[in-house]
Each structure stands twice: as structure tokens, then as C-alpha cells.
Design a protein around this motif. Sequence first.
Motif, PDB file in Angstrom:
ATOM      1  N   GLN A 107       0.842  -1.190   0.000  1.00 38.79           N
ATOM      2  CA  GLN A 107       0.000   0.000   0.000  1.00 38.79           C
ATOM      3  C   GLN A 107       0.883   1.249   0.000  1.00 38.79           C
ATOM      4  OE1 GLN A 107      -2.576  -0.028   3.415  1.00 38.79           O
ATOM      5  NE2 GLN A 107      -4.143  -1.333   2.444  1.00 38.79           N
ATOM      6  N   VAL A 115      -5.360   5.326   1.539  1.00 39.44           N
ATOM      7  CA  VAL A 115      -4.692   4.501   0.530  1.00 39.44           C
ATOM      8  C   VAL A 115      -4.789   5.204  -0.821  1.00 39.44           C
ATOM      9  CG1 VAL A 115      -4.662   2.288  -0.643  1.00 39.44           C
ATOM     10  CG2 VAL A 115      -5.241   2.393   1.804  1.00 39.44           C
ATOM     11  N   SER A 118      -3.136   0.411  -3.917  1.00 37.57           N
ATOM     12  CA  SER A 118      -3.051  -0.880  -3.236  1.00 37.57           C
ATOM     13  C   SER A 118      -2.739  -1.958  -4.245  1.00 37.57           C
ATOM     14  CB  SER A 118      -4.352  -1.191  -2.496  1.00 37.57           C
ATOM     15  OG  SER A 118      -4.315  -2.485  -1.930  1.00 37.57           O
TER      16      SER A 118
END
Length: 489
Positions: A107, A115, A118
Motif C-alpha cells: 500500500q 490509501v 493498493s
Amino acid sequence: MTFRSRLLTAFGVVVLIPLLVFGFGIRREMARRVTAEYERRVSALVNVISADMARENDRIGARLGALKTSLDADNDFRNAIVRGADRAYVLDYAGDAMRLAGLNFLQIQNDEGRVLSSGHFRNEYDRFGPAVPDSGPALVRAAAAEGPFLALVTSDSLRIGSRWFRLIGGIAVDSQFLARLARDPELGIGLELPRDTTAADSNALVVGEVTLPYVDAADGPGRAERARIVVTRSSALLTALQRNVNFWFAAAVLVAALAALLLAGWLSTRISTPVEARIAIGDLARQVNHDIKNGLAPLRNVFRHLTQVARDEPAKLPQVFTERQGTVESSISYLETLAANYAKLSPQSERKATDVNAVVRETVGGASAVRTKLAEGLPPVSADALVLRRVIENLLSNAVDSLGGKGGSVTITTERGGGMVRISVSDTGRGMSKTEVDRAFDDFYTTKTGGTGLGLSIVRRLVLDSNGSLKVESEPGKGSTFIVEIPVQ
């Protein structure tokens, strides 16, 4: 209890008690050493697991370091982050980088913890990522398209422009990963997570552990908790080990106890045999002294009488001598018989192949009072024919005497059984009580009027000298059976 039995018991107690104390001390020391060895192995495995975790953390950190260098030099990523251009490039970046770096979890988070990209689950964009510690490895339960999975992760940070970003990368923790940690075949590795409802193995005992930070981020950022990598051993294995230790300990104690008893038996025999022999000689000497005195007393009285007559009435001496001559001859006969019986206590014998049936036929002769039942085809025995005849003569004489002249029968039987030839002399006489049976073979024990009590004692010695055995079965009023067994040559 005989003197030999008392010696054997005393030696057994003296030898066995220290042996048992020593044996239990050895067992306790064995248990202590086994426990110490297990603890050493468990401690070594815990250290190995900790070292493996540190190495994996360093490997992941090195890959994140390389990725950070690549990101710092990637203008496309910089433009996308700073200026908001080419958002798709940012979304796909972590997936491509994760595969190239050989990771299972990756991540890229902004300074708020959201985030941006990812690698393991593209749909995590703009969600809050796991709040893992800034240093050291941690376990994260992460979401993926195929379902949640567990990863060992570490983190690093980089600055692009005026903004800080965080890289979190890791590898999957699955059964293969745990199997690589299990270096000892007798110890197992397990993983215990908070709120884990999986049933634990009831046969597995936890003997060591390594704790790690844990974040359950499958449904959100989660919070920091603790997870355990546990070292286990099978209780069945430990039980089997203890059973083996107990078995071999018991076997060793049993063998040692048997050896100690044999030694005690040997020592008691070596000590008691000469002592019992001296006791027997003393008893025999007292009996001989008593018997000789009994034989000499009438002679002494006779000679005192003759001396008195010769002094006071010499003319009557021949008459008195004639009157007392029977007493003298009776006493001399008694002493001669006594001497002959004592001489039989230790006869000279020559053992060789002997036909038992032939000896029986010679001994019985034409005696009509004795019936014979002789088995055909008997093998020869190892015995002295003269000694065997003495044994049979004595037993037949006793059997005939037991009838008391009132009729009845005496039977001598021969047969073979178990490597022995058995000679049985049976009568239908008065029989014997249990007390009489118990003392039948004792020296100088007799139930006959005028008997010396040496007949059956001599028979017993003669049979034993031939490596045979002698026993008696009797019932009052119904008769007795004397059984002699002599080994086949």
C-alpha cells in the motif's frame, strides 16, 4: 522361617532399598534432563523464529527501500500525486510494483493514512489503511478480491515535494510460511490471533511464543493488538516419551532387583550352608552322644553289678554273668545296629546307567506280600544300582511295617514322565497325620517302637545324591505312597 530364608530376606532388604532409592534418583535426574533438553530446544526455536521474523522484516524493508528510490525518481508518479494528473497510473502503480518486488501486500498511503494505491486490492483506494507501527514487523489481516489474508508487513516513508507518503509492504503468512519456521520435527508452530474462534488442538501444549503487533484491516483501518506465534508440542508425544522412560526404568529396576536377589540368594547360600552344616553336625553329634549313652548305660550297670558280685560273692559270679549275658548282648547289638545306620549316612556310590525295573525285580524277589506294576520300555536312569536298591528296600520295609500284620497290600509301581523315571511304593496301612508327614524325613524322627529315625532320612539323602526327588502322600487310616523320581540318563 529357616536361617537361609532369614538371611535371604535381610540381604534382599539391604540390597533392594538402596537400589530403589538409587533408581528413583536416576529417574528423577532423567526427567529433569529431558525437561531441560526440551526447554533448550524450545528456547532455540523461539530464537530462530525471532531471527526469521527479523530477516523477513529486513528483506521487506530492502524491497521497500528500492521501491522508495524508484518512486522518488518517477516523474509520472510525482506529477500524478502533486498535480492530480493520470490518476489511473497511481492506482495501478502498487500492483505492478508489488509483483516486481515479490511481495504479497503493498500500500501507498498519504500523510492522512488514506490509501492512494493498493497492490493486493485495488478497491482500497481512498480508504484508511492499517495503522501499523513505524518500525519492526507486524501482522495485518488484509482484504483481497479472493478474501481476507494474513501478511507480515513493515513500513517506510518518503517525501515527494512537500508531502509525506508511507509505503507498507509484506508477504503472505500461510501454512507454508509457518512450516518453514518449524525447524524441530518434534515441535509445532501455530498462530493465535485476537478473537480467533478456531478450535485449538487439545493434544498440543504451548511451550513458547513470539508476540507481534496485529491489525485487523479487512473491514477498516483496525486498531493495534497483539498476536502470538506459538511453539507447541504434542501431549501424546510427551506421554509416549514418559511411558518409554517409565518402561525402561521399570525394566532396569526389575533386572537390577532380580540380579540383587540372585546375589542375595547366592550370598545367603554361601553363608548359611556352612552354618547349617555345623548346626546339623552339632545336632548329629548330640544325637550320637545320646544314642551311645543309651547303649552304654545297660553295659555299665551290668559291669558294676558283676564287679560287686565278684567282690562280695565270688562263687555266684558265673550264675550272675549268665543271667546278665542277655543284657550285654542286647546292648552290643544295639550299638552295632546304630553304627551300621550311621555308616549309611554317607555311602559311597557310583552313578551309571541303571535299569530301574531290574533293580525292583531283584529287590522284591519272590516276596508274595508285594505287588509290582512295572512300565515297559523304561529308559535307564543315572544312579548307583546298589544305592537304588537300598532306597527301595527301605521304603518296602516301612510299607510292610505300616500294615502291622493286619493284612493289606504293598504295591511298587514304575512309570516315566517329564524326563524322569518315577518309582512309587504304596501301602494300605495306618497312614500318617500331617504332622508326621511334615517330619517324615527328619533325622532321628520315628513313630516305631525301638526305631532309630534314620531310615527315611537316609533314603532322602540317597535320592538327593542321585539328583532325584522324594515326596510322600498319606492319609490317616488309608495308607501312604512314597514317590521317588530319578532323572533319565
